[in-house]
Motif scaffolding. Structure first.
Motif, mmCIF file in Angstrom:
data_model
loop_
_atom_site.group_PDB
_atom_site.id
_atom_site.type_symbol
_atom_site.label_atom_id
_atom_site.label_comp_id
_atom_site.label_asym_id
_atom_site.label_seq_id
_atom_site.Cartn_x
_atom_site.Cartn_y
_atom_site.Cartn_z
ATOM 1 N N CYS A 114 -33.165 -57.798 56.539
ATOM 2 C CA CYS A 114 -32.094 -58.404 57.347
ATOM 3 C C CYS A 114 -32.571 -59.570 58.202
ATOM 4 C CB CYS A 114 -31.464 -57.348 58.260
ATOM 5 S SG CYS A 114 -30.762 -55.950 57.380
ATOM 6 N N ALA A 115 -33.880 -59.798 58.242
ATOM 7 C CA ALA A 115 -34.406 -60.858 59.115
ATOM 8 C C ALA A 115 -34.456 -62.178 58.350
ATOM 9 C CB ALA A 115 -35.775 -60.449 59.634
ATOM 10 N N LYS A 116 -35.267 -63.087 58.869
ATOM 11 C CA LYS A 116 -35.337 -64.435 58.296
ATOM 12 C C LYS A 116 -35.797 -64.412 56.836
ATOM 13 C CE LYS A 116 -37.656 -68.890 58.906
ATOM 14 N NZ LYS A 116 -38.624 -69.663 59.710
ATOM 15 N N HIS A 117 -36.870 -63.678 56.535
ATOM 16 C CA HIS A 117 -37.421 -63.620 55.181
ATOM 17 C C HIS A 117 -36.980 -62.307 54.535
ATOM 18 C CE1 HIS A 117 -39.824 -67.088 56.226
ATOM 19 N NE2 HIS A 117 -40.321 -66.454 57.285
ATOM 20 N N GLN A 118 -35.942 -62.375 53.705
ATOM 21 C CA GLN A 118 -35.358 -61.177 53.088
ATOM 22 C C GLN A 118 -36.054 -60.901 51.756
ATOM 23 O OE1 GLN A 118 -31.085 -61.700 52.987
ATOM 24 N NE2 GLN A 118 -30.970 -62.029 55.222
ATOM 25 N N LEU A 119 -37.173 -60.186 51.849
ATOM 26 C CA LEU A 119 -37.948 -59.846 50.653
ATOM 27 C C LEU A 119 -37.340 -58.664 49.913
ATOM 28 C CD1 LEU A 119 -41.481 -60.170 52.277
ATOM 29 C CD2 LEU A 119 -40.355 -61.832 50.809
ATOM 30 N N LEU A 120 -36.532 -57.879 50.607
ATOM 31 C CA LEU A 120 -35.807 -56.773 49.986
ATOM 32 C C LEU A 120 -34.314 -57.038 50.052
ATOM 33 C CD1 LEU A 120 -37.684 -53.662 51.478
ATOM 34 C CD2 LEU A 120 -38.087 -54.792 49.281
ATOM 35 N N VAL A 121 -33.607 -56.497 49.082
ATOM 36 C CA VAL A 121 -32.143 -56.579 49.058
ATOM 37 C C VAL A 121 -31.597 -55.208 49.403
ATOM 38 C CG1 VAL A 121 -30.088 -56.997 47.655
ATOM 39 C CG2 VAL A 121 -32.130 -58.425 47.361
ATOM 40 N N LYS A 122 -30.650 -55.188 50.362
ATOM 41 C CA LYS A 122 -30.071 -53.932 50.830
ATOM 42 C C LYS A 122 -28.685 -53.751 50.234
ATOM 43 C CE LYS A 122 -28.395 -53.692 55.020
ATOM 44 N NZ LYS A 122 -27.060 -53.050 54.877
ATOM 45 N N GLU A 123 -28.424 -52.543 49.795
ATOM 46 C CA GLU A 123 -27.099 -52.203 49.302
ATOM 47 C C GLU A 123 -26.576 -50.983 50.054
ATOM 48 O OE1 GLU A 123 -27.285 -51.564 45.118
ATOM 49 O OE2 GLU A 123 -27.910 -53.617 44.662
ATOM 50 N N PRO A 124 -25.393 -51.069 50.627
ATOM 51 C CA PRO A 124 -24.571 -52.283 50.670
ATOM 52 C C PRO A 124 -25.158 -53.321 51.623
ATOM 53 C CG PRO A 124 -23.616 -50.555 52.017
ATOM 54 C CD PRO A 124 -24.789 -49.945 51.330
ATOM 55 N N SER A 125 -24.770 -54.573 51.454
ATOM 56 C CA SER A 125 -25.304 -55.657 52.276
ATOM 57 C C SER A 125 -24.781 -55.543 53.703
ATOM 58 C CB SER A 125 -24.923 -57.006 51.664
ATOM 59 O OG SER A 125 -23.501 -57.116 51.595
ATOM 60 N N GLY A 126 -25.440 -56.175 54.591
ATOM 61 C CA GLY A 126 -25.065 -56.162 56.003
ATOM 62 C C GLY A 126 -26.245 -56.530 56.885
#
Length: 780
Positions: free
Chosen positions: A655-667
């Motif tokens: 969720c920070a500046k460098h999004q190395l992971l993708v979160k599901e659901p997004s937010g």
């Protein structure tokens, strides 16, 4: 052969002849008194008449006729002439007659000297010189002294009003007042000085009442200073006629120049102190507060408008009167405190405004904006520099004004700014100076100078232990994360803190710096161990800093389940360390670790990135080497971390500046039900990226808790130390002693001290006196 007897009548007839000749010379009726032959003849006659055997020793008769000679001359020739004249003309005549009289006394006392040697000494009579002066005193001085005094005072008044007077004339007249006292100053003091001081008071009382209404404070002080200089100049002082003076000459030239010196003043030197006191009382003491409080020109206005010359004059003048500096020092302290409180208020308002505007500003704008601690501390430094310069240049480094400066800064330096203590802000300011990439680039000399100023400010902060803990926390991060810009500057700052607050204040910090140096040496040995034992080479490039627990702040620890490659590397280092010592146990603090891992992201064309991150972040990210998607619970279980730590880690990566992971659901927030996978589409223009982990919110609270705990220990130690030395002590005396001991580091709370005393009683270090509960006893 017997000497011819000289009878009194014929002998005195010859003496009278010579005395009459001397009087005619003094009255300018002849050009000379008597020749050398006549002088010797006169002396011989007197000598013979004094040394003849009884009944022809006429010493007594000659002593009386010596007196009568003066009495007759003064009564017939001197007194009538003086009584005919007035004012300055009388003074001129008086000085002439006085010089003539002294000449007559000098000559006759030498001729009648045999009387002084034997007759006067034997019968304890007045010496001949004194007899002559007493004759003048009884006949002329006693009659003329009111007229003499009034005439001299009139001339002094004329000079005070700006007219030129004959100073040498006044000086000669005043010498009569002095010399007529025959060795004491009673005549001068009672017959002249007393009236001079009264006239002086009246004169300057009138002047001051006019000036205080018409003039500003600086104008009044200029006039007062000039008056004091003029009065001092009226006192008999030596001045040189030539500008270069004898100081630049040598030999005969110096002698000639010295002979050209004149006495410019005319009052006796003993008058100076009382005369100046009189002027100071009328011009300064009686109007001090009116001058200091004058609107638009008083002390506060001069401080505000940077009128250094006028402030210096004000200090010089009011230093002359008893307790004259105290009101100035009090005004200085109040003025500095008001300016300091204005800075505190301004910074608080700026902090509130900045908080409201933060949402509307870009990250770059927020980053470029100067931090509140920097603004606050810079303003304090500027304020301190300004008024320290006042104290040094205007107030002559007076300890009273240094104390005023100290009291003022102590009153506002402990105020909170933007919900932070001054101790925290000062520590943050130092951190900004010492760490790499600080916004303001300063030269080495400028940084050293700033260090000096910061340490001066620290002296005004009561919670020095709080500053020490914040500084130690920030120092540890600079050292461990290699953010320190210059090791020499670090040591220089510690040296200044040690000098200001003592060795105990900096002992842990110095231990931290030493630990890092030892850690570098230890790492070099570890690398040598690996090179000599290739089979022990760890799977990863490993750098370990071995730290001494007692020196460093306490950090949160956990049982992080690190990846296998990390675990093997840790075991190899542990094996190496055990070879060196088996009596120390290593505790791995993963919260402080830093990793640099390589990753490929982007599709269809992959780009290689160097990722710098916390050890726990790296362990989290490496989980996705083997799994395409993991749930929050799976990440938590595999890392073996508390849930709150996992929230922070996953938030920093998704969720920070460098999004190395993708979160599901997004937010923008992480929930325990979220699923995570690697962001294969991650892109960034930089190939080397630092992925930050937000600090724990309770970090500041932890510092406060640590300080509070240390304070309890410090209070316990102070109480026990005092009671051990004194054995029996009253409650009030114990409290006062403990407060005095602890004040150097922090301002102890009275309630806390009482609470710690009760705790020590419970733990049987102390006991109350059964007969008087206000008395404590030490239990050995």
């Amino acid at each position: 052969m017997d000497r011819e007897i000289i009878e009194l009548g014929p002998g005195w007839t010859q003496c009278s002849h010579y005395i009459d000749k001397l009087i005619k010379f003094l009255e300018k009726e002849t050009d000379s008194a008597f020749t050398s032959e006549e002088y010797m003849n006169f002396y011989t006659i007197v000598y013979n008449m004094c040394t003849q055997k009884n009944p022809y020793d006429f010493s007594q008769q000659l002593y009386q006729r010596y007196r009568d000679s003066f009495t007759g001359y003064i009564s017939d020739k001197v007194a009538p002439v003086l009584l005919e004249k007035n004012s300055e003309a009388m003074l001129h005549e008086l000085t002439l007659r006085w010089e003539n009289h002294k000449l007559m006394v000098r000559l006759l006392s030498r001729i009648f000297k045999y009387l002084d040697r034997y007759y006067v000494s034997r019968y304890n009579l007045d010496y001949l010189n004194d007899v002559g002066l007493m004759c003048f005193r009884d006949i002329v001085y006693e009659e003329m002294k009111p007229t003499m005094k009034n005439a001299v005072l009139s001339l002094v008044l004329k000079e005070r009003e700006g007219e030129q007077i004959d100073r040498q004339l006044v000086k000669t007249v005043l010498e009569i007042f002095v010399e007529i006292g025959l060795g004491n100053m009673n005549s001068y003091e009672e017959d002249f000085q007393k009236y001079l001081l009264e006239e002086t008071s009246v004169h300057y009382r009138t002047k001051a009442s006019e000036w205080i209404k018409e003039d500003s404070c600086p104008e009044y002080m200029i006039k007062a200073e000039k008056c004091l200089e003029l009065e001092k100049d009226r006192v008999n002082q030596v001045q040189k006629l030539e500008g270069s003076g004898a100081a630049s000459a040598s030999g005969a030239e110096a002698t000639n120049l010295a002979s050209k010196q004149v006495n410019s003043g005319y009052l006796h030197h003993s008058t100076e102190s009382r005369l100046l006191e009189c002027v100071e009382d009328e011009l300064l003491a009686k109007y001090e507060m009116q001058l200091l409080e004058k609107e638009n020109s008083g002390c506060v206005a001069l401080l505000r408008d940077y009128k250094k010359e006028d402030l210096g004059r004000m200090y010089r003048l009011f230093s002359r009167i008893p307790k004259g500096k105290e009101p100035m020092a009090k005004m200085l302290s109040q003025h500095i405190e008001s300016e300091g409180m204005a800075i505190v208020k301004e910074c608080n308002e700026r902090a509130k405004a900045a908080k409201l505007e933060a949402s509307t500003k870009s990250k770059k704008e927020r980053r470029n904006q100067e931090s509140q601690e920097t603004v606050f501390v810079k303003k304090l430094i500027m304020l301190h520099d300004k008024y320290l310069l006042y104290v040094q240049e205007c107030f002559n480094n007076d300890s009273l004004f240094h104390k005023a400066l100290k009291d003022a800064f102590e009153n506002f330096c402990d105020k909170q700014v933007a919900n932070s203590t001054s101790a925290e802000l000062l520590a943050s300011f130092c951190d900004n100076l010492l760490k790499k990439g600080s916004g303001e680039k300063l030269s080495g000399d400028a940084i050293e100078e700033t260090f000096e100023k910061v340490v001066k400010l620290l002296a005004y902060i009561s919670d020095k232990d709080l500053y020490a803990e914040f500084y130690r926390k920030k120092l540890s991060k600079r050292l461990l994360f290699d953010r320190s810009a210059n090791e020499d500057h670090e040591r220089s700052m510690l040296a200044r803190l040690k000098q200001q607050c003592g060795a105990q204040f900096t002992s842990k910090m110095e231990g931290m710096v030493t630990d890092l140096q030892l850690a570098k040496d230890n790492q070099a040995r570890f690398e040598q161990y690996i090179s000599t034992n290739p089979e022990k080479k760890p799977p990863l490039d490993l750098t370990v800093n071995v730290l001494t627990t007692g020196f460093w702040p306490s950090y949160p620890q956990n049982d992080l389940a690190v990846p296998e490659s990390m675990s093997k590397s840790i075991d190899i280092f542990k094996e190496f360390y055990d070879l060196k010592t088996k009596h120390r146990r290593l505790k791995w603090v993963f919260t402080l670790g830093t990793c640099q891992i390589k990753g490929r992201f982007g599709s269809p064309k992959e780009k290689r990135y160097d990722l710098i991150m916390n050890t726990m972040q790296a362990a989290t990210l490496m989980l996705f080497n083997d799994e395409e998607m993991l749930s929050f619970a799976e990440v938590r279980d595999r890392l073996n971390l508390p849930q709150e730590d996992v929230f922070r880690l996953l938030h920093s990566l998704s969720c920070a500046k460098h999004q190395l992971l993708v979160k599901e659901p997004s937010g923008k927030t992480v929930r325990s039900t979220d699923q995570f996978k690697l962001n294969t589409m991650f892109q960034d223009r930089m190939s080397k990226i630092r992925v930050s982990l937000p600090p724990l919110e309770q970090e500041k609270k932890k510092v406060m808790d640590d300080v509070d705990k240390d304070r309890r220990y410090a209070i316990d130690a102070a109480v026990v130390r005092t009671m051990k030395a004194r054995k029996v002590l009253k409650h009030a005396e114990l409290m006062a002693e403990v407060v005095t001991q602890l004040n150097q580091m922090f301002k102890p709370d009275v309630k806390m001290i009482k609470k710690r005393i009760e705790d020590l009683i419970t733990r049987e270090y102390l006991e109350r006196d059964p007969e008087n509960p206000q008395v404590f006893k030490y239990l050995a």
